[in-house]
Design a protein around this motif. Sequence first.
Motif, PDB file in Angstrom:
ATOM      1  N   ARG A 172       0.989  -1.209   0.161  1.00  0.00           N
ATOM      2  CA  ARG A 172       0.056  -0.008  -0.098  1.00  0.00           C
ATOM      3  C   ARG A 172       0.849   1.076  -0.118  1.00  0.00           C
ATOM      4  N   TRP A 173       1.896   1.127   0.582  1.00  0.00           N
ATOM      5  CA  TRP A 173       2.925   2.403   0.274  1.00  0.00           C
ATOM      6  C   TRP A 173       3.767   2.526  -0.973  1.00  0.00           C
ATOM      7  N   ASN A 174       3.548   1.749  -1.738  1.00  0.00           N
ATOM      8  CA  ASN A 174       4.196   1.896  -2.994  1.00  0.00           C
ATOM      9  C   ASN A 174       3.265   2.762  -4.186  1.00  0.00           C
ATOM     10  N   ALA A 175       3.402   3.988  -3.966  1.00  0.00           N
ATOM     11  CA  ALA A 175       2.571   4.859  -4.737  1.00  0.00           C
ATOM     12  C   ALA A 175       3.007   5.009  -6.364  1.00  0.00           C
ATOM     13  N   VAL A 176       4.242   4.694  -6.396  1.00  0.00           N
ATOM     14  CA  VAL A 176       4.866   4.667  -7.989  1.00  0.00           C
ATOM     15  C   VAL A 176       4.092   3.480  -8.646  1.00  0.00           C
ATOM     16  N   SER A 177       3.926   2.274  -8.115  1.00  0.00           N
ATOM     17  CA  SER A 177       3.532   1.263  -8.826  1.00  0.00           C
ATOM     18  C   SER A 177       1.871   1.356  -9.228  1.00  0.00           C
ATOM     19  N   ARG A 178       1.097   2.144  -8.276  1.00  0.00           N
ATOM     20  CA  ARG A 178      -0.052   2.408  -8.535  1.00  0.00           C
ATOM     21  C   ARG A 178      -0.246   3.363  -9.448  1.00  0.00           C
ATOM     22  N   LYS A 179       0.657   4.606  -9.684  1.00  0.00           N
ATOM     23  CA  LYS A 179       0.336   5.678 -10.359  1.00  0.00           C
ATOM     24  C   LYS A 179       0.910   5.290 -11.900  1.00  0.00           C
ATOM     25  N   ASN A 180       2.187   4.629 -11.841  1.00  0.00           N
ATOM     26  CA  ASN A 180       2.707   4.519 -12.927  1.00  0.00           C
ATOM     27  C   ASN A 180       3.499   2.992 -13.006  1.00  0.00           C
ATOM     28  N   PRO A 181       2.754   2.102 -13.524  1.00  0.00           N
ATOM     29  CA  PRO A 181       3.274   0.637 -13.452  1.00  0.00           C
ATOM     30  C   PRO A 181       4.428   0.140 -14.278  1.00  0.00           C
ATOM     31  N   ILE A 182       4.543   0.964 -15.475  1.00  0.00           N
ATOM     32  CA  ILE A 182       5.703   0.868 -16.339  1.00  0.00           C
ATOM     33  C   ILE A 182       6.850   1.697 -15.790  1.00  0.00           C
ATOM     34  N   GLY A 183       6.620   2.773 -15.391  1.00  0.00           N
ATOM     35  CA  GLY A 183       7.666   3.684 -14.649  1.00  0.00           C
ATOM     36  C   GLY A 183       8.273   2.814 -13.424  1.00  0.00           C
ATOM     37  N   TYR A 184       7.382   2.109 -12.579  1.00  0.00           N
ATOM     38  CA  TYR A 184       7.932   1.107 -11.540  1.00  0.00           C
ATOM     39  C   TYR A 184       8.646   0.147 -11.923  1.00  0.00           C
ATOM     40  N   LEU A 185       8.299  -0.537 -12.984  1.00  0.00           N
ATOM     41  CA  LEU A 185       8.991  -1.858 -13.561  1.00  0.00           C
ATOM     42  C   LEU A 185      10.264  -1.327 -14.160  1.00  0.00           C
ATOM     43  N   LEU A 186      10.270  -0.161 -14.730  1.00  0.00           N
ATOM     44  CA  LEU A 186      11.703   0.353 -15.376  1.00  0.00           C
ATOM     45  C   LEU A 186      12.727   0.863 -14.280  1.00  0.00           C
ATOM     46  N   VAL A 187      11.944   1.314 -13.240  1.00  0.00           N
ATOM     47  CA  VAL A 187      12.887   1.653 -11.901  1.00  0.00           C
ATOM     48  C   VAL A 187      13.242   0.421 -11.448  1.00  0.00           C
ATOM     49  N   SER A 188      12.446  -0.519 -11.191  1.00  0.00           N
ATOM     50  CA  SER A 188      12.711  -1.836 -10.495  1.00  0.00           C
ATOM     51  C   SER A 188      13.903  -2.321 -11.294  1.00  0.00           C
ATOM     52  N   LEU A 189      13.945  -2.548 -12.610  1.00  0.00           N
ATOM     53  CA  LEU A 189      15.063  -3.228 -13.536  1.00  0.00           C
ATOM     54  C   LEU A 189      15.955  -2.361 -13.399  1.00  0.00           C
ATOM     55  N   PHE A 190      16.142  -0.958 -13.245  1.00  0.00           N
ATOM     56  CA  PHE A 190      17.459  -0.242 -13.110  1.00  0.00           C
ATOM     57  C   PHE A 190      17.728  -0.725 -11.800  1.00  0.00           C
ATOM     58  N   LEU A 191      17.340  -0.804 -10.796  1.00  0.00           N
ATOM     59  CA  LEU A 191      17.898  -0.885  -9.591  1.00  0.00           C
ATOM     60  C   LEU A 191      18.283  -2.510  -9.339  1.00  0.00           C
ATOM     61  N   ILE A 192      17.793  -3.219  -9.949  1.00  0.00           N
ATOM     62  CA  ILE A 192      18.405  -4.772  -9.942  1.00  0.00           C
ATOM     63  C   ILE A 192      19.668  -4.726 -11.159  1.00  0.00           C
ATOM     64  N   THR A 193      19.776  -3.893 -11.959  1.00  0.00           N
ATOM     65  CA  THR A 193      21.030  -4.021 -12.601  1.00  0.00           C
ATOM     66  C   THR A 193      22.360  -3.221 -12.045  1.00  0.00           C
ATOM     67  N   VAL A 194      21.760  -2.094 -11.250  1.00  0.00           N
ATOM     68  CA  VAL A 194      22.782  -1.597 -10.325  1.00  0.00           C
ATOM     69  C   VAL A 194      23.246  -2.383  -9.479  1.00  0.00           C
ATOM     70  N   PHE A 195      22.331  -3.033  -8.667  1.00  0.00           N
ATOM     71  CA  PHE A 195      22.603  -4.196  -7.475  1.00  0.00           C
ATOM     72  C   PHE A 195      23.646  -5.035  -8.405  1.00  0.00           C
ATOM     73  N   GLY A 196      23.072  -5.681  -9.426  1.00  0.00           N
ATOM     74  CA  GLY A 196      24.165  -6.723  -9.989  1.00  0.00           C
ATOM     75  C   GLY A 196      25.493  -6.067 -10.461  1.00  0.00           C
ATOM     76  N   ALA A 197      25.734  -4.968 -10.983  1.00  0.00           N
ATOM     77  CA  ALA A 197      26.960  -4.382 -11.281  1.00  0.00           C
ATOM     78  C   ALA A 197      27.521  -4.061  -9.964  1.00  0.00           C
ATOM     79  N   PHE A 198      27.019  -3.964  -8.899  1.00  0.00           N
ATOM     80  CA  PHE A 198      27.775  -3.607  -7.416  1.00  0.00           C
ATOM     81  C   PHE A 198      28.450  -4.812  -7.162  1.00  0.00           C
ATOM     82  N   LEU A 199      27.888  -5.935  -7.471  1.00  0.00           N
ATOM     83  CA  LEU A 199      28.359  -7.117  -6.678  1.00  0.00           C
ATOM     84  C   LEU A 199      29.748  -7.441  -7.564  1.00  0.00           C
TER      85      LEU A 199
END
Length: 181
Positions: free
Chosen positions: A154-181
């Motif tokens: 319920r606290w994820n306002a980005v997912s409710r307002k812009n699902p595609i934006g949320y998906l892109l931000v999530s994929l970006f964060l996963i990529t950054v996390f993977g690059a950090f490893l």
Amino acid sequence: KREEIKTSLLVSSIGCVLPFAIGALYLYFFDQSSSFGSAQNSTAFLIIFCSSIAVTSITVISRIFIDLGIMDTGFARTVLGSAIIEDIALYVVMGVALGLVAQHGNSQAPLLDCLGLHLNAIGVFAYHLFVHVAFLLFSLFGASKLFIIVSKSRWNAVSRKNPIGYLLVSLFLITVFGAFL
């Protein structure tokens, strides 16, 4: 279907091991050190060389099966399942090789640098192998569940307002996390 899974695992095992063995034998008998690149890492070159021999083209295989009208058969599922397993394994192995040559100066990996750890060559190899396999397993089995839980929160306002934006931000964060490893 259970038999198709067993067959896919057997075929993919042979499909990875045999080309790797042939590539390793070739490199044993024929010196390719002039192709090592700027990193001059023979282990990474061996991994990439053998992986490039073993990698499959799922899109080409799929298109052929569609054109032949056999995409819904057990044979097609077995071949594609095998190709997917091979490619996933090979991408993990290539990730390890890239991790070996991506070291700049004394840097072994960003996470190791942050923790102040300095490993020998075998330790760095084991680290990269473990991290890539763990990241793959997390991506396959845990990331989707975590993504769904966070998406429905319920606290994820980005997912409710812009699902595609949320998906892109999530994929970006996963990529950054993977690059950090």
